[in-house]
Design an enzyme around this catalytic site. Structure first.
Site, short mmCIF file in Angstrom:
data_model
loop_
_atom_site.label_atom_id
_atom_site.label_comp_id
_atom_site.label_asym_id
_atom_site.label_seq_id
_atom_site.Cartn_x
_atom_site.Cartn_y
_atom_site.Cartn_z
N GLY A 110 0.81 -1.22 0.00
CA GLY A 110 0.00 0.00 0.00
C GLY A 110 0.84 1.27 0.00
N GLU A 113 1.62 1.88 -3.45
CA GLU A 113 0.36 2.23 -4.14
C GLU A 113 -0.06 3.66 -3.85
OE1 GLU A 113 -1.24 -1.54 -2.51
OE2 GLU A 113 -2.14 -1.77 -4.47
N GLU A 133 2.84 -8.23 -1.69
CA GLU A 133 1.63 -8.87 -1.16
C GLU A 133 1.59 -10.37 -1.44
OE1 GLU A 133 1.70 -6.02 -2.90
OE2 GLU A 133 0.34 -4.56 -2.01
N1 CAA Z 1 1.66 -3.72 8.70
C1 CAA Z 1 1.72 -3.73 10.05
N2 CAA Z 1 2.86 -3.60 10.74
C2 CAA Z 1 4.00 -3.44 10.02
C3 CAA Z 1 4.01 -3.42 8.61
C4 CAA Z 1 2.76 -3.55 7.95
N3 CAA Z 1 2.67 -3.50 6.62
N4 CAA Z 1 5.30 -3.26 8.20
C5 CAA Z 1 6.05 -3.19 9.32
N5 CAA Z 1 5.28 -3.29 10.42
C6 CAA Z 1 5.69 -3.28 11.82
C7 CAA Z 1 6.37 -4.58 12.22
O1 CAA Z 1 5.42 -5.55 12.55
C8 CAA Z 1 7.18 -4.12 13.41
O2 CAA Z 1 6.32 -3.99 14.53
P1 CAA Z 1 6.76 -4.61 15.97
O3 CAA Z 1 7.92 -3.74 16.37
O4 CAA Z 1 5.54 -4.40 16.80
O5 CAA Z 1 7.16 -6.02 15.74
C9 CAA Z 1 7.60 -2.69 13.02
O6 CAA Z 1 6.69 -2.28 12.01
C10 CAA Z 1 9.01 -2.63 12.44
O7 CAA Z 1 9.08 -3.56 11.37
P2 CAA Z 1 10.24 -4.66 11.23
O8 CAA Z 1 10.72 -5.09 12.58
O9 CAA Z 1 9.73 -5.75 10.34
O10 CAA Z 1 11.37 -3.79 10.51
P3 CAA Z 1 12.56 -4.33 9.58
O11 CAA Z 1 13.46 -3.17 9.39
O12 CAA Z 1 13.12 -5.60 10.11
O13 CAA Z 1 11.84 -4.69 8.17
C11 CAA Z 1 10.34 -4.31 6.31
C12 CAA Z 1 11.28 -3.68 7.38
C13 CAA Z 1 11.18 -5.09 5.29
C14 CAA Z 1 9.63 -3.16 5.61
C15 CAA Z 1 9.34 -5.25 7.00
O14 CAA Z 1 8.72 -4.54 8.09
C16 CAA Z 1 8.23 -5.75 6.11
O15 CAA Z 1 8.46 -6.62 5.31
N6 CAA Z 1 7.00 -5.20 6.25
C17 CAA Z 1 5.84 -5.64 5.55
C18 CAA Z 1 5.88 -5.23 4.08
C19 CAA Z 1 4.64 -5.75 3.36
O16 CAA Z 1 4.41 -6.93 3.27
N7 CAA Z 1 3.81 -4.80 2.87
C20 CAA Z 1 2.59 -5.13 2.20
C21 CAA Z 1 1.45 -5.12 3.17
S1 CAA Z 1 -0.06 -5.72 2.47
C22 CAA Z 1 -0.64 -4.45 1.54
O17 CAA Z 1 -0.08 -3.39 1.50
C23 CAA Z 1 -1.91 -4.77 0.79
C24 CAA Z 1 -2.26 -3.79 -0.28
O18 CAA Z 1 -2.24 -4.04 -1.43
C25 CAA Z 1 -2.66 -2.47 0.05
#
Ligand code: CAA
Length: 259
Positions: A110, A113, A133
């Site tokens: 997102g 996006e 995703e």
């Molecule tokens: N949703 C909720 N929480 C999230 C998040 C998300 N998309 N991305 C990061 N966070 C949170 C983590 O859970 C973590 O929280 P806690 O401290 O409570 O555990 C905090 O943010 C810090 O994140 P990380 O510890 O994971 O940080 P990192 O530096 O190790 O990694 C990252 C960074 C690679 C961006 C990793 O956080 C990640 O992969 N995030 C998810 C990315 C993702 O999958 N995005 C797509 C979401 S789905 C979507 O967007 C659907 C759509 O089409 C709209």
């Protein structure tokens, strides 16, 4: 002063509104509260004649790491369908005045996006764009499969959506996803300066330019050219057109009225 909890909004006297996503601990994950506050802030910007360009930014580490996975994880089809989950983003994209996304760090899911909903993206050299995703067992849901494909073409969009791999700032520039790349410590200065340039233009012309470029996504070439010409003709009914051309001839800047 900002009346919001998940975003900061600063309206500046030079006509530029700065909106900063402000959930740093969650890497600016976009939950329903963020969306609700952005809808309100963008509508307020659109209706405020003193404001003529908006910059949306995040933090150094993340523009936004996606929709909030923790908010979505327990939802079922009926919940998502009934709520028309993500449908509210159409209110953000309905903004008629120009806005820029200033992206540093992660712009994932997102986050990517939302950046692509902007009129254009200015990226820090640290920016990383991705649609991961598929790794969560889903797909983009806020327009990514469409806007990314329009921006970078099928091969790169398909590769990003199917592998979840990120694209760095330089590749995003050469692929047409972003308008400009700057060193990370210059990102906000560059985005705000660009926004001030746009804010200094005739407001109706800015709105019309935005509307016609966006029409290129929806119309055939012949329809789009006709649409452009009609809107161009329409601007000859504005005071700003006569002022702009008079100012050119008199070798001075235009004094815009927005009418
Ligand atoms: N949703 C909720 N929480 C999230 C998040 C998300 N998309 N991305 C990061 N966070 C949170 C983590 O859970 C973590 O929280 P806690 O401290 O409570 O555990 C905090 O943010 C810090 O994140 P990380 O510890 O994971 O940080 P990192 O530096 O190790 O990694 C990252 C960074 C690679 C961006 C990793 O956080 C990640 O992969 N995030 C998810 C990315 C993702 O999958 N995005 C797509 C979401 S789905 C979507 O967007 C659907 C759509 O089409 C709209």
């Amino acid at each position: 002063m900002s009346q919001y909890e998940t975003i900061l909004v600063e309206k500046q006297s030079d006509g530029v509104t700065l909106v900063t996503l402000n959930r740093p601990k969650a890497l600016n994950a976009l939950n329903s509260q963020v969306l609700g506050e952005l809808i309100e802030a963008f509508a307020d910007y659109d209706g405020d004649d003193s404001q003529r360009c908006l910059v949306l930014t995040g933090s150094e580490k993340a523009f936004a790491a996606g929709a909030d996975i923790k908010e979505m994880q327990d939802q079922g089809f009926a919940d998502m369908y009934k709520a028309n989950f993500f449908g509210g983003w159409e209110k953000v994209t309905a903004t008629r005045k120009p806005w820029i996304a200033a992206v540093a760090g992660y712009a994932l899911g997102g986050g990517c996006e939302v950046a692509m909903m902007a009129d254009f993206i200015i990226a820090a050299d640290s920016a990383k764009f991705g649609q991961p995703e598929i790794k969560l067992g889903v797909t983009p849901g806020m327009g990514g499969s469409q806007r990314l494909t329009h921006a970078v073409g099928k091969a790169k969009a398909m590769h990003m959506c199917l592998t979840g791999e990120m694209m760095g700032a330089e590749e995003a520039l050469s692929s047409g996803l972003v308008a400009k790349v700057v060193p990370a410590d210059k990102l906000l200065d560059e985005a705000m300066a660009t926004a001030r340039t746009i804010a200094g233009m005739a407001p109706l012309a800015a709105m019309a330019n935005k509307e016609m470029v966006n029409a290129a996504y929806e119309m055939t070439l012949a329809e789009g050219i006709k649409f452009e010409r009609r809107l161009f003709h329409g601007l000859f009914g504005t005071e700003d057109q006569s002022e702009g051309m008079k100012a050119f001839v008199e070798k001075r800047p235009g004094n815009w009225k927005g009418k």
